[in-house]
Design a protein around this motif. Structure first.
Motif, PDB file in Angstrom:
ATOM      1  N   GLY A 140       0.820  -1.202   0.000  1.00  0.00           N
ATOM      2  CA  GLY A 140       0.000   0.000   0.000  1.00  0.00           C
ATOM      3  C   GLY A 140       0.854   1.252   0.000  1.00  0.00           C
ATOM      4  N   LEU A 141       0.296   2.329  -0.502  1.00  0.00           N
ATOM      5  CA  LEU A 141       0.948   3.633  -0.488  1.00  0.00           C
ATOM      6  C   LEU A 141       0.769   4.253   0.899  1.00  0.00           C
ATOM      7  N   VAL A 142       1.855   4.694   1.489  1.00  0.00           N
ATOM      8  CA  VAL A 142       1.782   5.264   2.831  1.00  0.00           C
ATOM      9  C   VAL A 142       1.199   6.676   2.766  1.00  0.00           C
ATOM     10  N   LYS A 143       0.280   6.952   3.678  1.00  0.00           N
ATOM     11  CA  LYS A 143      -0.349   8.273   3.728  1.00  0.00           C
ATOM     12  C   LYS A 143       0.685   9.337   4.116  1.00  0.00           C
ATOM     13  N   ASN A 144       0.630  10.470   3.441  1.00  0.00           N
ATOM     14  CA  ASN A 144       1.563  11.580   3.673  1.00  0.00           C
ATOM     15  C   ASN A 144       3.011  11.171   3.433  1.00  0.00           C
ATOM     16  N   ALA A 145       3.203  10.275   2.478  1.00  0.00           N
ATOM     17  CA  ALA A 145       4.547   9.814   2.144  1.00  0.00           C
ATOM     18  C   ALA A 145       5.393  10.966   1.605  1.00  0.00           C
ATOM     19  N   PRO A 146       6.709  10.940   1.873  1.00  0.00           N
ATOM     20  CA  PRO A 146       7.569  12.010   1.384  1.00  0.00           C
ATOM     21  C   PRO A 146       7.723  12.021  -0.130  1.00  0.00           C
ATOM     22  N   HIS A 147       7.527  10.857  -0.768  1.00  0.00           N
ATOM     23  CA  HIS A 147       7.674  10.767  -2.223  1.00  0.00           C
ATOM     24  C   HIS A 147       6.484   9.998  -2.800  1.00  0.00           C
ATOM     25  N   THR A 148       5.310  10.574  -2.660  1.00  0.00           N
ATOM     26  CA  THR A 148       4.076   9.909  -3.056  1.00  0.00           C
ATOM     27  C   THR A 148       4.066   9.516  -4.523  1.00  0.00           C
ATOM     28  N   ALA A 149       4.471  10.416  -5.406  1.00  0.00           N
ATOM     29  CA  ALA A 149       4.449  10.122  -6.843  1.00  0.00           C
ATOM     30  C   ALA A 149       5.346   8.939  -7.167  1.00  0.00           C
ATOM     31  N   ASN A 150       6.515   8.868  -6.519  1.00  0.00           N
ATOM     32  CA  ASN A 150       7.435   7.760  -6.762  1.00  0.00           C
ATOM     33  C   ASN A 150       6.881   6.456  -6.195  1.00  0.00           C
ATOM     34  N   GLY A 151       6.185   6.563  -5.062  1.00  0.00           N
ATOM     35  CA  GLY A 151       5.560   5.376  -4.493  1.00  0.00           C
ATOM     36  C   GLY A 151       4.515   4.799  -5.423  1.00  0.00           C
ATOM     37  N   LYS A 152       3.720   5.665  -6.048  1.00  0.00           N
ATOM     38  CA  LYS A 152       2.704   5.213  -7.004  1.00  0.00           C
ATOM     39  C   LYS A 152       3.364   4.523  -8.199  1.00  0.00           C
ATOM     40  N   LYS A 153       4.454   5.093  -8.674  1.00  0.00           N
ATOM     41  CA  LYS A 153       5.150   4.490  -9.826  1.00  0.00           C
ATOM     42  C   LYS A 153       5.698   3.109  -9.476  1.00  0.00           C
ATOM     43  N   LEU A 154       6.211   2.961  -8.255  1.00  0.00           N
ATOM     44  CA  LEU A 154       6.737   1.653  -7.852  1.00  0.00           C
ATOM     45  C   LEU A 154       5.616   0.628  -7.732  1.00  0.00           C
ATOM     46  N   LEU A 155       4.486   1.018  -7.148  1.00  0.00           N
ATOM     47  CA  LEU A 155       3.358   0.091  -7.037  1.00  0.00           C
ATOM     48  C   LEU A 155       2.871  -0.332  -8.418  1.00  0.00           C
ATOM     49  N   ASP A 156       2.823   0.606  -9.345  1.00  0.00           N
ATOM     50  CA  ASP A 156       2.448   0.270 -10.725  1.00  0.00           C
ATOM     51  C   ASP A 156       3.413  -0.757 -11.294  1.00  0.00           C
ATOM     52  N   TYR A 157       4.707  -0.554 -11.044  1.00  0.00           N
ATOM     53  CA  TYR A 157       5.708  -1.451 -11.620  1.00  0.00           C
ATOM     54  C   TYR A 157       5.652  -2.838 -10.984  1.00  0.00           C
ATOM     55  N   LEU A 158       5.415  -2.898  -9.679  1.00  0.00           N
ATOM     56  CA  LEU A 158       5.348  -4.201  -9.010  1.00  0.00           C
ATOM     57  C   LEU A 158       4.228  -5.066  -9.577  1.00  0.00           C
ATOM     58  N   LEU A 159       3.160  -4.430 -10.064  1.00  0.00           N
ATOM     59  CA  LEU A 159       2.041  -5.178 -10.639  1.00  0.00           C
ATOM     60  C   LEU A 159       2.098  -5.260 -12.158  1.00  0.00           C
ATOM     61  N   SER A 160       3.162  -4.754 -12.754  1.00  0.00           N
ATOM     62  CA  SER A 160       3.284  -4.834 -14.212  1.00  0.00           C
ATOM     63  C   SER A 160       3.427  -6.290 -14.650  1.00  0.00           C
ATOM     64  N   VAL A 161       3.053  -6.577 -15.873  1.00  0.00           N
ATOM     65  CA  VAL A 161       3.128  -7.951 -16.392  1.00  0.00           C
ATOM     66  C   VAL A 161       4.556  -8.481 -16.299  1.00  0.00           C
ATOM     67  N   LYS A 162       5.537  -7.667 -16.650  1.00  0.00           N
ATOM     68  CA  LYS A 162       6.934  -8.115 -16.622  1.00  0.00           C
ATOM     69  C   LYS A 162       7.341  -8.517 -15.203  1.00  0.00           C
TER      70      LYS A 162
END
Length: 353
Positions: free
Chosen positions: A269-291
């Motif tokens: 999950g994305l941590v609330k009030n994270a210092p790097h929210t946009a980067n956290g979203k990108k990592l979560l997207d990548y972890l669930l990518s097909v590759k």
């Protein structure tokens, strides 16, 4: 819930395993930290030799985005407790734990709502209805034994009460480690209720070496013969078995019953009030990518969280054999989350821990 496969993995070339301080990734989003994402995670996905799923996906993620991953590892409960302590000065961007600790994190208000790309391919039971967390690696609870010392694994829970296992058996601490909590969950299921499970665990304590905050540290002891039996999970232990030749996976049953297990996914999950929210979203997207999901089995020795990723690699075939004949049950994680503290207190009382 567990239909595909993956292995234990780790922090990687752009990934830093930090100790308790984590001073390198404070709550600042200054320009020097703009290309950073900090992950707090339960152990199991980090490779012993830099060859785990995390190692591979973090390396690929950094290469693709330029964002470096700073990685902090511990038991599921430990990671949630740490995030709670830091709530007024958030350090983590992404939190990965086993249930019921991901539900606990959500209940404590640690997680922000974010639905990663690819989450539509994750089963409904493997993600939060409110979008606060999504499974990224599916997995099952299990035990390990030393194949050199024991030609066949113990068949039943009751066999573990034998004197031959005195000081040769250990399981990680319920309430601290996700796999340790899973021992209580499985015992309650197999023995038909809380009291019967606690009565058994009280007897088992005579053979138990003692507490362990980390499940991942137990398998090497089993491989070396320091222990004969320990708890674990299929993904982590299968990955470890690649370099630990004496490690075997097994599933206890109650006398007269069948070997059982249950899904124990790594949920992120994305941590609330994270210092790097946009980067956290990108990592979560990548972890669930097909590759990345295709590498859950081939690299990580685990089970893909996506229904549309069908693993056919060598690891996937071996994992299917391990799970053959094992009866899978579904815990009520909401109930377990609600009553977790009382279960842990009951366990402490029963075992004198």
């Amino acid at each position: 819930m567990r239909r595909n496969i993956l292995t234990a993995a780790a922090a990687t070339a752009g990934c830093l395993t930090l100790a308790a301080g984590l001073t390198a990734c404070g709550g600042s989003s200054a320009a020097s930290d703009a290309k950073v994402v900090t992950v707090y995670s339960a152990d199991g996905l980090k490779g012993e030799n830099g060859d785990g799923w995390y190692d591979q996906v973090f390396k690929d993620f950094t290469k693709k985005t330029g964002i470096k991953v700073k990685y902090v590892e511990g038991g599921s409960g430990e990671m949630v407790q740490r995030a709670v302590r830091e709530k007024s000065n958030t350090q983590a961007d992404v939190l990965v734990t086993l249930p019921p600790f991901i539900q606990q994190a959500d209940g404590k208000g640690l997680l922000a709502t974010y639905t990663p790309e690819g989450a539509d391919q994750v089963d409904g039971a493997d993600k939060a209805a409110d979008g606060t967390w999504t499974s990224v690696v599916n997995n099952y609870f299990g035990f390990v034994y030393n194949k050199k010392e024991l030609k066949t694994p113990p068949a039943t829970w009751e066999e573990l009460l034998d004197g031959a296992y005195k000081n040769k058996l250990q399981y990680s601490t319920p309430g601290v480690a996700g796999d340790g909590t899973a021992v209580v969950v499985k015992a309650m299921h197999d023995f038909g209720g809380k009291q019967a499970a606690m009565d058994y665990l009280k007897k088992l304590q005579a053979n138990n070496v003692g507490p362990s905050a980390s499940t991942g540290k137990l398998a090497p002891k089993v491989d070396k013969g320091e222990l004969l039996v320990a708890n674990g999970d299929v993904q982590m232990n299968y990955a470890q078995s690649k370099t630990m030749p004496h490690l075997g996976i097994w599933f206890p049953k109650a006398t007269g019953g069948k070997p059982t297990s249950f899904a124990l996914p790594y949920a992120a999950g994305l941590v609330k009030n994270a210092p790097h929210t946009a980067n956290g979203k990108k990592l979560l997207d990548y972890l669930l990518s097909v590759k990345a999901q295709q590498e859950v089995s081939s690299v990580g020795g685990g089970f893909s969280a996506r229904k549309d990723v069908k693993a056919t690699d060598e690891n996937a075939i071996a994992l299917a054999r391990i799970m053959d004949g094992v009866e899978i049950f579904e815990p009520d994680w909401n109930d377990i989350d609600k009553n977790l503290q009382s279960y842990v207190e009951d366990w402490k009382s029963a075992t004198g821990s």
